[in-house]
Design a protein around this motif. Structure first.
Motif, PDB file in Angstrom:
ATOM      1  N   GLY A  39     -26.183 -23.019  49.098  1.00  0.00           N
ATOM      2  CA  GLY A  39     -25.855 -23.695  50.340  1.00  0.00           C
ATOM      3  C   GLY A  39     -26.706 -24.929  50.550  1.00  0.00           C
ATOM      4  N   ILE A  40     -26.074 -26.000  50.995  1.00  0.00           N
ATOM      5  CA  ILE A  40     -26.737 -27.283  51.235  1.00  0.00           C
ATOM      6  C   ILE A  40     -26.479 -27.709  52.672  1.00  0.00           C
ATOM      7  CG2 ILE A  40     -26.927 -29.693  50.501  1.00  0.00           C
ATOM      8  CD1 ILE A  40     -27.766 -27.784  48.339  1.00  0.00           C
ATOM      9  N   GLU A  41     -27.511 -28.184  53.343  1.00  0.00           N
ATOM     10  CA  GLU A  41     -27.347 -28.694  54.706  1.00  0.00           C
ATOM     11  C   GLU A  41     -26.333 -29.845  54.716  1.00  0.00           C
ATOM     12  OE1 GLU A  41     -31.847 -28.147  56.491  1.00  0.00           O
ATOM     13  OE2 GLU A  41     -31.463 -29.748  55.050  1.00  0.00           O
ATOM     14  N   ASP A  42     -25.553 -29.907  55.781  1.00  0.00           N
ATOM     15  CA  ASP A  42     -24.560 -30.977  55.912  1.00  0.00           C
ATOM     16  C   ASP A  42     -24.595 -31.545  57.335  1.00  0.00           C
ATOM     17  OD1 ASP A  42     -22.402 -32.498  54.722  1.00  0.00           O
ATOM     18  OD2 ASP A  42     -21.078 -31.436  56.114  1.00  0.00           O
ATOM     19  N   PRO A  43     -25.093 -32.788  57.509  1.00  0.00           N
ATOM     20  CA  PRO A  43     -25.545 -33.688  56.459  1.00  0.00           C
ATOM     21  C   PRO A  43     -26.843 -33.199  55.823  1.00  0.00           C
ATOM     22  CG  PRO A  43     -26.089 -34.605  58.598  1.00  0.00           C
ATOM     23  CD  PRO A  43     -25.259 -33.390  58.866  1.00  0.00           C
ATOM     24  N   GLY A  44     -27.058 -33.638  54.589  1.00  0.00           N
ATOM     25  CA  GLY A  44     -28.239 -33.192  53.865  1.00  0.00           C
ATOM     26  C   GLY A  44     -28.592 -34.153  52.752  1.00  0.00           C
ATOM     27  N   TYR A  45     -29.553 -33.741  51.939  1.00  0.00           N
ATOM     28  CA  TYR A  45     -30.086 -34.594  50.882  1.00  0.00           C
ATOM     29  C   TYR A  45     -29.071 -34.704  49.742  1.00  0.00           C
ATOM     30  CZ  TYR A  45     -33.461 -36.287  47.390  1.00  0.00           C
ATOM     31  OH  TYR A  45     -34.126 -37.020  46.442  1.00  0.00           O
ATOM     32  N   TYR A  86     -28.689 -18.899  47.320  1.00  0.00           N
ATOM     33  CA  TYR A  86     -29.805 -19.815  47.566  1.00  0.00           C
ATOM     34  C   TYR A  86     -29.400 -20.769  48.682  1.00  0.00           C
ATOM     35  CZ  TYR A  86     -31.154 -18.202  42.911  1.00  0.00           C
ATOM     36  OH  TYR A  86     -31.478 -17.420  41.834  1.00  0.00           O
ATOM     37  N   VAL A  87     -30.383 -21.165  49.459  1.00  0.00           N
ATOM     38  CA  VAL A  87     -30.160 -22.153  50.516  1.00  0.00           C
ATOM     39  C   VAL A  87     -31.272 -23.193  50.442  1.00  0.00           C
ATOM     40  CG1 VAL A  87     -30.175 -22.579  53.006  1.00  0.00           C
ATOM     41  CG2 VAL A  87     -28.892 -20.641  52.086  1.00  0.00           C
ATOM     42  N   TYR A  88     -30.870 -24.448  50.370  1.00  0.00           N
ATOM     43  CA  TYR A  88     -31.819 -25.563  50.404  1.00  0.00           C
ATOM     44  C   TYR A  88     -31.976 -25.998  51.851  1.00  0.00           C
ATOM     45  CZ  TYR A  88     -33.505 -30.367  49.905  1.00  0.00           C
ATOM     46  OH  TYR A  88     -34.213 -31.537  50.023  1.00  0.00           O
ATOM     47  N   VAL A  89     -33.236 -26.105  52.317  1.00  0.00           N
ATOM     48  CA  VAL A  89     -33.469 -26.361  53.735  1.00  0.00           C
ATOM     49  C   VAL A  89     -34.650 -27.316  53.904  1.00  0.00           C
ATOM     50  CG1 VAL A  89     -34.936 -24.302  53.941  1.00  0.00           C
ATOM     51  CG2 VAL A  89     -33.854 -25.255  55.988  1.00  0.00           C
ATOM     52  N   THR A  90     -34.556 -28.188  54.909  1.00  0.00           N
ATOM     53  CA  THR A  90     -35.630 -29.149  55.218  1.00  0.00           C
ATOM     54  C   THR A  90     -36.057 -28.934  56.675  1.00  0.00           C
ATOM     55  OG1 THR A  90     -33.924 -30.805  55.734  1.00  0.00           O
ATOM     56  CG2 THR A  90     -34.870 -30.857  53.532  1.00  0.00           C
ATOM     57  N   PRO A  91     -36.836 -27.907  56.963  1.00  0.00           N
ATOM     58  CA  PRO A  91     -37.123 -27.552  58.363  1.00  0.00           C
ATOM     59  C   PRO A  91     -38.090 -28.490  59.075  1.00  0.00           C
ATOM     60  CG  PRO A  91     -38.234 -26.041  56.864  1.00  0.00           C
ATOM     61  CD  PRO A  91     -37.378 -26.915  56.021  1.00  0.00           C
ATOM     62  N   SER A  92     -39.024 -29.108  58.370  1.00  0.00           N
ATOM     63  CA  SER A  92     -40.016 -29.949  59.052  1.00  0.00           C
ATOM     64  C   SER A  92     -39.391 -31.213  59.620  1.00  0.00           C
ATOM     65  CB  SER A  92     -41.153 -30.317  58.092  1.00  0.00           C
ATOM     66  OG  SER A  92     -41.928 -29.182  57.799  1.00  0.00           O
ATOM     67  N   HIS A  93     -38.635 -31.915  58.778  1.00  0.00           N
ATOM     68  CA  HIS A  93     -37.862 -33.083  59.203  1.00  0.00           C
ATOM     69  C   HIS A  93     -36.529 -32.993  58.491  1.00  0.00           C
ATOM     70  CE1 HIS A  93     -41.991 -34.789  59.929  1.00  0.00           C
ATOM     71  NE2 HIS A  93     -41.386 -35.072  61.065  1.00  0.00           N
ATOM     72  N   GLN A  94     -35.508 -32.534  59.196  1.00  0.00           N
ATOM     73  CA  GLN A  94     -34.226 -32.335  58.540  1.00  0.00           C
ATOM     74  C   GLN A  94     -33.744 -33.661  57.951  1.00  0.00           C
ATOM     75  OE1 GLN A  94     -30.734 -33.148  59.024  1.00  0.00           O
ATOM     76  NE2 GLN A  94     -30.230 -31.732  57.376  1.00  0.00           N
ATOM     77  N   CYS A  95     -33.321 -33.605  56.711  1.00  0.00           N
ATOM     78  CA  CYS A  95     -32.802 -34.798  56.046  1.00  0.00           C
ATOM     79  C   CYS A  95     -31.290 -34.846  56.218  1.00  0.00           C
ATOM     80  CB  CYS A  95     -33.152 -34.761  54.565  1.00  0.00           C
ATOM     81  SG  CYS A  95     -32.452 -36.114  53.596  1.00  0.00           S
ATOM     82  N   THR A 109     -33.403 -12.083  54.606  1.00  0.00           N
ATOM     83  CA  THR A 109     -33.770 -10.719  54.202  1.00  0.00           C
ATOM     84  C   THR A 109     -32.549  -9.812  54.213  1.00  0.00           C
ATOM     85  OG1 THR A 109     -36.022 -11.010  55.040  1.00  0.00           O
ATOM     86  CG2 THR A 109     -35.227  -8.754  54.757  1.00  0.00           C
ATOM     87  N   ARG A 110     -31.715  -9.940  55.228  1.00  0.00           N
ATOM     88  CA  ARG A 110     -30.509  -9.108  55.310  1.00  0.00           C
ATOM     89  C   ARG A 110     -29.539  -9.414  54.174  1.00  0.00           C
ATOM     90  NH1 ARG A 110     -31.168  -9.954  60.960  1.00  0.00           N
ATOM     91  NH2 ARG A 110     -29.825 -11.804  60.903  1.00  0.00           N
ATOM     92  N   ARG A 111     -29.442 -10.678  53.796  1.00  0.00           N
ATOM     93  CA  ARG A 111     -28.431 -11.084  52.818  1.00  0.00           C
ATOM     94  C   ARG A 111     -28.979 -11.222  51.404  1.00  0.00           C
ATOM     95  NH1 ARG A 111     -23.743 -10.381  55.767  1.00  0.00           N
ATOM     96  NH2 ARG A 111     -23.983 -11.340  57.826  1.00  0.00           N
ATOM     97  N   GLY A 112     -30.304 -11.125  51.231  1.00  0.00           N
ATOM     98  CA  GLY A 112     -30.889 -11.314  49.910  1.00  0.00           C
ATOM     99  C   GLY A 112     -30.928 -12.769  49.477  1.00  0.00           C
ATOM    100  N   THR A 113     -30.991 -13.675  50.440  1.00  0.00           N
ATOM    101  CA  THR A 113     -30.963 -15.116  50.145  1.00  0.00           C
ATOM    102  C   THR A 113     -32.361 -15.628  49.812  1.00  0.00           C
ATOM    103  OG1 THR A 113     -29.149 -15.359  51.725  1.00  0.00           O
ATOM    104  CG2 THR A 113     -30.275 -17.368  51.028  1.00  0.00           C
ATOM    105  N   VAL A 114     -32.448 -16.521  48.856  1.00  0.00           N
ATOM    106  CA  VAL A 114     -33.689 -17.219  48.525  1.00  0.00           C
ATOM    107  C   VAL A 114     -33.604 -18.630  49.094  1.00  0.00           C
ATOM    108  CG1 VAL A 114     -35.058 -18.223  46.655  1.00  0.00           C
ATOM    109  CG2 VAL A 114     -34.228 -15.867  46.478  1.00  0.00           C
ATOM    110  N   PHE A 115     -34.687 -19.083  49.734  1.00  0.00           N
ATOM    111  CA  PHE A 115     -34.721 -20.413  50.342  1.00  0.00           C
ATOM    112  C   PHE A 115     -35.567 -21.355  49.490  1.00  0.00           C
ATOM    113  CE2 PHE A 115     -34.074 -17.437  53.847  1.00  0.00           C
ATOM    114  CZ  PHE A 115     -32.952 -17.990  54.455  1.00  0.00           C
ATOM    115  N   ILE A 116     -35.073 -22.560  49.308  1.00  0.00           N
ATOM    116  CA  ILE A 116     -35.857 -23.640  48.701  1.00  0.00           C
ATOM    117  C   ILE A 116     -36.226 -24.580  49.838  1.00  0.00           C
ATOM    118  CG2 ILE A 116     -35.852 -25.542  47.071  1.00  0.00           C
ATOM    119  CD1 ILE A 116     -33.779 -23.982  45.440  1.00  0.00           C
ATOM    120  N   GLU A 117     -37.479 -24.541  50.236  1.00  0.00           N
ATOM    121  CA  GLU A 117     -37.968 -25.341  51.361  1.00  0.00           C
ATOM    122  C   GLU A 117     -38.514 -26.668  50.844  1.00  0.00           C
ATOM    123  OE1 GLU A 117     -41.182 -25.174  55.068  1.00  0.00           O
ATOM    124  OE2 GLU A 117     -41.340 -23.732  53.423  1.00  0.00           O
TER     125      GLU A 117
END
Length: 511
Positions: free
Chosen positions: A231-237, A272-281, A300-308
């Motif tokens: 998963g990629i944020e939309d809008p995102g990097y 997997y989910v790519y996320v930019t929490p400090s300053h969303q891109c 945790t519920r879904r077994g997802t790994v985050f790339i911060e």
């Protein structure tokens, strides 16, 4: 040895004030090029330092120093009372190009390699952020992530470079390190940088990369396969979206709002989910602490790994930064990607990954096959820069300068473009804007560029090409504060021209 051909030597040089290199270097380069190119044969005489200095209108000491360096490196020889001449066996003689062999007689029809049929992927077709290479020549470069040389502590960096070149330091970084990193830089990261983000890591949980970009690419190579759902944020990097698309058939676009990535049904299917929490891109909004906990609970519920991707956490302008998502992780499901280039200089290309020792071990093995490791001299210079406290001083200075530029930019936007929505992010070095109905950011950007002003149209940040048409990003890291107001006034005129050309009858309504 004979007398020097002064006319020939004069033709070799093109000493110009516009050349950024020192005059001494320009003279040396011209002589080396002439020797390596065979223009100056072995034994040919050189003009005296006095003659050449007079001819080039430079200091005689400049010529003497250039000549002496060429003697030290074996290009020239100096004989008492005879002056300088090209060495009988200069380094050029060791690297003479071989003559090209005659091609064999053609016995089969010519068949080109047909590269178009051999490419496994066509990365050049992806939609990516594009910036003109000569952006520094524009008076109003409102581009994100670019470099302002006036803010760089050149004296401090030069000091660290000199120290890194000492005999003691040279012994540490010059040997082949295979897949290792500079232990001094790793220690500075784990003791100085990461604790400010609430992260406490051991050395075997940290790996240095060639910027955050290589970190993301390595992680994709290690973890993603065709059936992975990323998963990629939309809008995102855009680059992360493209990296995922290279490897995965399923790259869902995850919506964001005024608090960043929205947890819930859309990310339920993601491995997997790519996320930019400090300053969303690119919207720059900061994810609040409650949503960060909600995101982790959903993972945790879904077994997802985050790339911060914590790409701009150091340049918080107001309140202290919130803890990184990684710092709140109790399950080991957050992979942290950081960058030193955003604070120091984009061209330095130094980033890092923080993850479990198992993942770091595999990442090192993969990185070894690509580049072994980022250049150790850069790692050691950066480590010294951190250890001497220069980094914190630079962060403080950038925060002060960026805060002022952000304030002036917001005030200018309120005066000249009041009909535009401006992102509410605090910190970083850019703003995200959305225009009214009928506004086309790409068309306005084309008009603005022709008048010396650069902005970044926003549609490239959206996964669907037809989205984000009225949005654009304004970076202020490389625009001096005195140019912000006139730049935005110019942008307002370009916007008005674009809206009139589009025939917009109601510029106050939103899309």
């Amino acid at each position: 040895m004979g007398r020097p051909d002064n006319q020939l030597w004069e033709r070799l040089f093109s000493v110009r004030g516009s050349d950024p290199r020192p005059l001494q270097s320009q003279i040396r380069v011209a002589v080396v090029d002439a020797i390596l190119g065979g223009v100056l044969p072995a034994g040919s005489a050189a003009p005296s330092s006095r003659e050449l200095a007079k001819s080039l209108k430079v200091s005689r000491n400049t010529v003497i120093l250039a000549y002496q360096q060429l003697v030290d490196d074996g290009y020239l020889v100096s004989r008492e009372r005879s002056g300088f001449s090209v060495a009988a066996d200069p380094p050029a003689s060791l690297v003479q190009p071989q003559s090209k062999p005659a091609p064999p007689a053609i016995t089969v029809p010519y068949q080109p390699a047909q590269w178009d049929q051999r490419f496994r992927v066509r990365s050049s077709t992806f939609r990516s952020i594009a910036k003109p290479s000569d952006w520094q020549s524009y008076p109003y470069p409102f581009l994100y992530g670019q470099f302002d040389p006036d803010l760089f502590p050149i004296a401090d960096w030069r000091q660290c470079c000199r120290q890194a070149l000492s005999i003691m330091e040279l012994k540490d970084w010059a040997p082949d390190k295979i897949d290792e990193d500079d232990p001094l830089l790793v220690e500075q990261l784990r003791s100085r940088i990461l604790p400010r983000r609430g992260i406490w890591a051991q050395p075997d949980e940290i790996m240095i990369t060639l910027g955050a970009q290589q970190a993301l690419y390595l992680l994709a190579d290690l973890l993603f396969h065709r059936n992975s759902v990323v998963g990629i944020e939309d809008p995102g990097y855009p680059d992360m979206r493209n990296i995922a698309a290279l490897r995965c058939d399923h790259v869902p676009l995850l919506p964001v709002d005024a608090e960043g990535l929205i947890p819930g049904r859309d990310m339920a299917v993601c491995d997997y989910v790519y996320v930019t929490p400090s300053h969303q891109c690119p919207t720059t909004v900061t994810m609040p602490i409650d949503r960060r906990f909600e995101l982790l609970a959903e993972g945790t519920r879904r077994g997802t790994v985050f790339i911060e991707d914590d790409y701009e956490s150091e340049t918080r302008l107001t309140t202290p930064p919130l803890p990184a998502l990684k710092s709140l992780d109790t399950d080991g499901r957050v992979i942290y990607v950081g960058s030193l280039s955003k604070v120091l200089a984009p061209g330095l290309r130094l980033g890092f990954i923080v993850a479990s020792p198992d993942l770091i071990r595999e990442a090192r093995a993969l990185r070894r096959l690509m580049v072994r490791h980022p250049p150790f001299n850069n790692q050691r210079t950066t480590a010294l820069f951190l250890s001497l406290g220069h980094y914190e001083a630079l962060v403080g200075r950038l925060a002060q300068v960026f805060s002022e530029r952000s304030r002036v930019l917001r005030e200018a936007l309120a005066r000249h473009l009041p009909q535009f929505r401006v992102s509410d992010g605090s910190g970083g070095s850019s703003l995200w804007l959305e225009g009214p109905r009928g506004f086309n950011a790409q068309a306005a950007a084309d008009r603005a560029r022709a008048q010396g002003l650069l902005i970044e149209p926003g549609n490239v940040f959206f996964g669907r090409p037809d989205h984000g048409r009225p949005c654009f990003r304004l970076g202020y890291s490389s625009v001096p504060v005195e140019r912000i107001e006139p730049g935005i006034a110019l942008l307002a005129r370009c916007v008005e021209e674009q809206l009139m050309a589009a025939g917009s009858s109601d510029q106050g309504n939103w899309t």
